[in-house]
Design an enzyme around this catalytic site. Structure first.
Site, PDB file in Angstrom:
ATOM      1  N   CYS A 176       0.858  -1.185   0.000  1.00  0.00           N
ATOM      2  CA  CYS A 176       0.000   0.000   0.000  1.00  0.00           C
ATOM      3  C   CYS A 176       0.891   1.231   0.000  1.00  0.00           C
ATOM      4  CB  CYS A 176      -0.913  -0.016   1.229  1.00  0.00           C
ATOM      5  SG  CYS A 176      -1.891   1.481   1.428  1.00  0.00           S
ATOM      6  N   HIS A 214      -4.035  -3.123 -10.767  1.00  0.00           N
ATOM      7  CA  HIS A 214      -4.784  -1.881 -10.983  1.00  0.00           C
ATOM      8  C   HIS A 214      -5.399  -1.886 -12.371  1.00  0.00           C
ATOM      9  CE1 HIS A 214      -3.442   0.305  -7.366  1.00  0.00           C
ATOM     10  NE2 HIS A 214      -2.353  -0.427  -7.511  1.00  0.00           N
ATOM     11  N   GLU A 240     -10.698   0.804  -3.912  1.00  0.00           N
ATOM     12  CA  GLU A 240      -9.590  -0.070  -3.537  1.00  0.00           C
ATOM     13  C   GLU A 240     -10.077  -1.480  -3.243  1.00  0.00           C
ATOM     14  OE1 GLU A 240      -6.168   1.019  -1.298  1.00  0.00           O
ATOM     15  OE2 GLU A 240      -6.875   3.072  -1.050  1.00  0.00           O
ATOM     16  N   CYS A 293      -4.922   6.704  -2.802  1.00  0.00           N
ATOM     17  CA  CYS A 293      -4.280   5.411  -3.036  1.00  0.00           C
ATOM     18  C   CYS A 293      -2.950   5.671  -3.719  1.00  0.00           C
ATOM     19  CB  CYS A 293      -5.166   4.513  -3.892  1.00  0.00           C
ATOM     20  SG  CYS A 293      -4.419   2.915  -4.311  1.00  0.00           S
ATOM     21  N   GLY A 345      -2.187   3.326  -6.643  1.00  0.00           N
ATOM     22  CA  GLY A 345      -3.115   3.690  -7.704  1.00  0.00           C
ATOM     23  C   GLY A 345      -2.688   4.942  -8.444  1.00  0.00           C
TER      24      GLY A 345
END
Length: 295
Positions: free
Chosen positions: A75, A182, A231, A240, A243
């Site tokens: 993350c 993603h 997410e 994110c 992301g």
């Protein structure tokens, strides 16, 4: 048994941080993490992050349980928060010369500190800069369909502007792995997307065997993108980091943006650069909110 914790957020993407250096296994279970993340009956967070002993020569190991109990590979906002938490832990032990309550405390000392952190997505190196921002070497993106993974297109080819049917509509998507999957689609107005209904349909689409994070990107200019995200395992979040990196890569691959851009998120801005060394560099804040004990 009671466990001390600290609450951090990166642009509103918030986490419960636990000092887990005494054990190589997380001190709470995924089921307990779900309860801790509950915003009405628990502390409230998008996930629980554990600072474990390092592996293979790294300084620390990062594990994270999402608010639904699932475990992602990595993350981006979370690892910035972990860097701030580690700085606090090491500051309290005297290594950095005093108590450090947040990355912003480094601004007065005019120093920077870097850590090598083992994650399920590989070794990630966050650096707390002298101005309090955290810069993270996110590594190289993976672009082949088999690496993401997705069944869109051929396994040994990139997934760029591939059509997919979601919610009764055809979308053109570009897929990128930043150690986690993603799916990026460019839209005219990101604010008009009904994330709460469309997001889960992307996440659980049969084209993504390990589910996916989904980013809806509005191009403001070649050096500025506006992003909203659903997410995997957490739902709608304010930011994110992985992301944002994936969005920039997708923008470059589709010739919609430059290799350096500001990504606007509901919680604030991230600076993303896709360097000539092919690595992604993310710079943004991480802030300590409060600390406490849980039973």
């Amino acid at each position: 048994m009671s466990i001390e914790f600290a609450k951090y957020h990166g642009l509103g993407n918030d986490f419960i941080l636990i000092d887990n250096r005494s054990s190589s296994e997380p001190q709470v279970t995924p089921e307990q993490a779900i309860k801790l993340c509950d915003r009405h009956f628990g502390i409230g967070a998008d996930g629980v992050i554990f600072a474990l002993p390092g592996q293979d020569g790294t300084d620390y190991t990062m594990r994270i349980f999402n608010s639904d109990g699932s475990e992602p590979e990595m993350c981006g906002n979370g690892i910035r928060c972990l860097a701030g938490f580690i700085a606090q832990l090491e500051g309290n032990s005297g290594k950095l010369g005093g108590t450090v309550s947040s990355p912003q405390a480094f601004q007065e000392s005019n120093k920077s500190f870097e850590y090598r952190i083992h994650t399920l997505a590989g070794v990630i190196s966050p650096q707390i800069l002298a101005d309090g921002q955290v810069k993270v070497d996110m590594g190289e993106p993976k672009l082949l369909a088999s690496e993401i993974p997705t069944t869109l297109g051929s396994p040994d080819r990139k997934v760029i502007n591939e059509p997919i049917e979601v919610a009764g509509k055809s979308w053109l998507v570009t897929c990128v792995s930043m150690g986690n999957p993603h799916c990026i689609t460019f839209v005219e107005d990101a604010s008009a997307i009904a994330l709460e209904s469309i997001g889960p349909q992307f996440e659980h689409h049969k084209a993504f065997p390990q589910r996916t994070n989904t980013e809806f990107i509005q191009v403001v200019s070649r050096d500025r993108l506006k992003m909203r995200v659903w997410e995997r395992g957490a739902g709608i979040t304010l930011a994110c980091g992985t992301g944002a990196c994936a969005a920039l890569v997708a923008g470059v691959l589709t010739d919609k943006c430059d290799r350096t851009a500001t990504v606007e998120l509901p919680g604030g801005n991230l600076q993303i650069e896709w360097g000539l060394d092919q690595k992604l560099y993310m710079t943004g804040p991480a802030e300590r909110v409060f600390a406490g004990k849980i039973s």
